[in-house]
Design a protein around this motif. Structure first.
Motif, mmCIF file in Angstrom:
data_model
loop_
_atom_site.group_PDB
_atom_site.id
_atom_site.type_symbol
_atom_site.label_atom_id
_atom_site.label_comp_id
_atom_site.label_asym_id
_atom_site.label_seq_id
_atom_site.Cartn_x
_atom_site.Cartn_y
_atom_site.Cartn_z
ATOM 1 N N HIS A 2 0.819 -1.218 0.000
ATOM 2 C CA HIS A 2 0.000 0.000 0.000
ATOM 3 C C HIS A 2 0.853 1.269 0.000
ATOM 4 C CE1 HIS A 2 -3.952 -1.860 0.494
ATOM 5 N NE2 HIS A 2 -3.317 -2.778 1.187
ATOM 6 N N GLY A 3 2.157 1.127 0.109
ATOM 7 C CA GLY A 3 3.040 2.273 0.003
ATOM 8 C C GLY A 3 3.372 2.980 1.302
ATOM 9 N N TYR A 4 3.012 2.389 2.439
ATOM 10 C CA TYR A 4 3.331 2.995 3.731
ATOM 11 C C TYR A 4 4.664 2.454 4.228
ATOM 12 C CZ TYR A 4 -1.389 4.767 3.730
ATOM 13 O OH TYR A 4 -2.539 5.432 3.392
ATOM 14 N N GLU A 5 5.451 3.316 4.863
ATOM 15 C CA GLU A 5 6.774 2.940 5.339
ATOM 16 C C GLU A 5 6.705 1.890 6.436
ATOM 17 O OE1 GLU A 5 5.699 6.348 5.779
ATOM 18 O OE2 GLU A 5 6.211 6.681 3.680
ATOM 19 N N SER A 6 5.652 1.925 7.221
ATOM 20 C CA SER A 6 5.515 1.034 8.369
ATOM 21 C C SER A 6 4.046 0.776 8.634
ATOM 22 C CB SER A 6 6.150 1.700 9.596
ATOM 23 O OG SER A 6 5.810 1.028 10.770
ATOM 24 N N LYS A 9 1.822 3.185 10.744
ATOM 25 C CA LYS A 9 1.124 4.333 10.149
ATOM 26 C C LYS A 9 -0.365 4.045 9.949
ATOM 27 C CE LYS A 9 4.928 6.705 9.268
ATOM 28 N NZ LYS A 9 5.291 7.912 9.911
ATOM 29 N N LEU A 10 -0.744 2.757 10.015
ATOM 30 C CA LEU A 10 -2.120 2.361 9.752
ATOM 31 C C LEU A 10 -2.909 2.048 11.018
ATOM 32 C CD1 LEU A 10 -1.305 0.031 6.756
ATOM 33 C CD2 LEU A 10 -2.162 2.374 6.670
ATOM 34 N N ILE A 11 -2.252 1.968 12.150
ATOM 35 C CA ILE A 11 -2.919 1.621 13.397
ATOM 36 C C ILE A 11 -3.989 2.658 13.729
ATOM 37 C CG2 ILE A 11 -2.610 1.360 15.900
ATOM 38 C CD1 ILE A 11 0.151 0.158 15.272
ATOM 39 N N GLY A 12 -5.177 2.167 14.023
ATOM 40 C CA GLY A 12 -6.286 3.049 14.388
ATOM 41 C C GLY A 12 -7.067 3.598 13.215
ATOM 42 N N LEU A 18 -7.813 1.589 2.932
ATOM 43 C CA LEU A 18 -6.880 0.886 2.053
ATOM 44 C C LEU A 18 -7.563 0.392 0.784
ATOM 45 C CD1 LEU A 18 -4.994 -1.189 4.747
ATOM 46 C CD2 LEU A 18 -4.289 0.973 3.712
ATOM 47 N N LEU A 19 -8.817 0.788 0.586
ATOM 48 C CA LEU A 19 -9.594 0.371 -0.574
ATOM 49 C C LEU A 19 -9.910 1.566 -1.455
ATOM 50 C CD1 LEU A 19 -12.121 -1.882 1.357
ATOM 51 C CD2 LEU A 19 -10.058 -2.620 0.149
ATOM 52 N N ALA A 20 -10.035 1.304 -2.753
ATOM 53 C CA ALA A 20 -10.368 2.370 -3.693
ATOM 54 C C ALA A 20 -11.706 3.001 -3.295
ATOM 55 C CB ALA A 20 -10.439 1.816 -5.110
ATOM 56 N N PRO A 21 -11.797 4.332 -3.338
ATOM 57 C CA PRO A 21 -13.013 5.028 -2.888
ATOM 58 C C PRO A 21 -14.294 4.531 -3.552
ATOM 59 C CG PRO A 21 -11.269 6.612 -3.289
ATOM 60 C CD PRO A 21 -10.763 5.273 -3.772
ATOM 61 N N MET A 43 -13.700 -14.803 0.949
ATOM 62 C CA MET A 43 -12.537 -14.512 0.106
ATOM 63 C C MET A 43 -13.033 -13.865 -1.181
ATOM 64 S SD MET A 43 -10.155 -17.905 0.591
ATOM 65 C CE MET A 43 -11.413 -19.075 0.129
ATOM 66 N N TYR A 44 -12.372 -12.791 -1.566
ATOM 67 C CA TYR A 44 -12.772 -12.103 -2.785
ATOM 68 C C TYR A 44 -11.659 -11.167 -3.249
ATOM 69 C CZ TYR A 44 -14.037 -8.673 0.785
ATOM 70 O OH TYR A 44 -14.023 -7.836 1.863
ATOM 71 N N GLU A 45 -11.763 -10.756 -4.510
ATOM 72 C CA GLU A 45 -10.822 -9.788 -5.066
ATOM 73 C C GLU A 45 -11.519 -8.443 -5.129
ATOM 74 O OE1 GLU A 45 -8.413 -9.050 -9.168
ATOM 75 O OE2 GLU A 45 -8.416 -11.080 -8.367
ATOM 76 N N THR A 46 -10.775 -7.395 -4.813
ATOM 77 C CA THR A 46 -11.318 -6.041 -4.839
ATOM 78 C C THR A 46 -10.225 -5.110 -5.370
ATOM 79 O OG1 THR A 46 -12.545 -4.402 -3.560
ATOM 80 C CG2 THR A 46 -10.749 -5.546 -2.413
ATOM 81 N N VAL A 47 -10.334 -3.824 -5.088
ATOM 82 C CA VAL A 47 -9.363 -2.845 -5.580
ATOM 83 C C VAL A 47 -8.733 -2.131 -4.385
ATOM 84 C CG1 VAL A 47 -8.996 -0.846 -7.073
ATOM 85 C CG2 VAL A 47 -10.757 -2.523 -7.656
ATOM 86 N N GLY A 48 -7.415 -2.286 -4.238
ATOM 87 C CA GLY A 48 -6.687 -1.629 -3.163
ATOM 88 C C GLY A 48 -6.272 -0.214 -3.543
ATOM 89 N N LEU A 49 -5.969 0.583 -2.538
ATOM 90 C CA LEU A 49 -5.541 1.966 -2.737
ATOM 91 C C LEU A 49 -4.184 2.174 -2.069
ATOM 92 C CD1 LEU A 49 -6.339 4.854 -3.716
ATOM 93 C CD2 LEU A 49 -7.234 5.214 -1.403
ATOM 94 N N ARG A 50 -3.233 2.662 -2.829
ATOM 95 C CA ARG A 50 -1.911 2.969 -2.278
ATOM 96 C C ARG A 50 -1.884 4.389 -1.712
ATOM 97 N NH1 ARG A 50 -0.267 0.216 -7.185
ATOM 98 N NH2 ARG A 50 0.580 -1.820 -6.598
ATOM 99 N N LYS A 51 -0.891 4.640 -0.893
ATOM 100 C CA LYS A 51 -0.707 5.959 -0.276
ATOM 101 C C LYS A 51 -0.640 7.058 -1.336
ATOM 102 C CE LYS A 51 2.529 8.402 2.737
ATOM 103 N NZ LYS A 51 3.807 8.297 3.439
#
Length: 77
Positions: A2-6, A9-12, A18-21, A43-51
């Motif tokens: 997803h492009g996050y360094e750690s 950064k996603l906690i909370g 992390l999904l496309a709008p 289980m399914y495929e969807t669209v993720g969103l990078r930073k």
């Protein structure tokens, strides 16, 4: 992925961030249906969103579990 360094950064933050709008509403509805005990694919495929805003195909596996404090959902992206 997803492009996050750690992952810290996603906690909370909601997993829907992390999904496309354009697909968030459908996925959130799917999660709520599962919480109510309704049949939804685990289980399914969807669209993720990078930073950086770019999107990519994303495979999701999700299941409900019972914890001492009540039910919870575990999702692996």
């Amino acid at each position: 992925m997803h492009g996050y360094e750690s992952s810290t950064k996603l906690i909370g933050k909601p997993v829907s961030n992390l999904l496309a709008p354009e697909i968030r509403r459908a996925i959130v509805k799917r999660i709520k249906n599962r919480e109510k005990g309704e049949a939804e694919p685990g289980m399914y495929e969807t669209v993720g969103l990078r930073k950086d805003g770019s999107t990519f195909p994303l495979f999701v596996q999700s299941t409900n579990i019972l914890l001492p404090d009540g039910p919870a959902n575990v999702t692996i992206l």
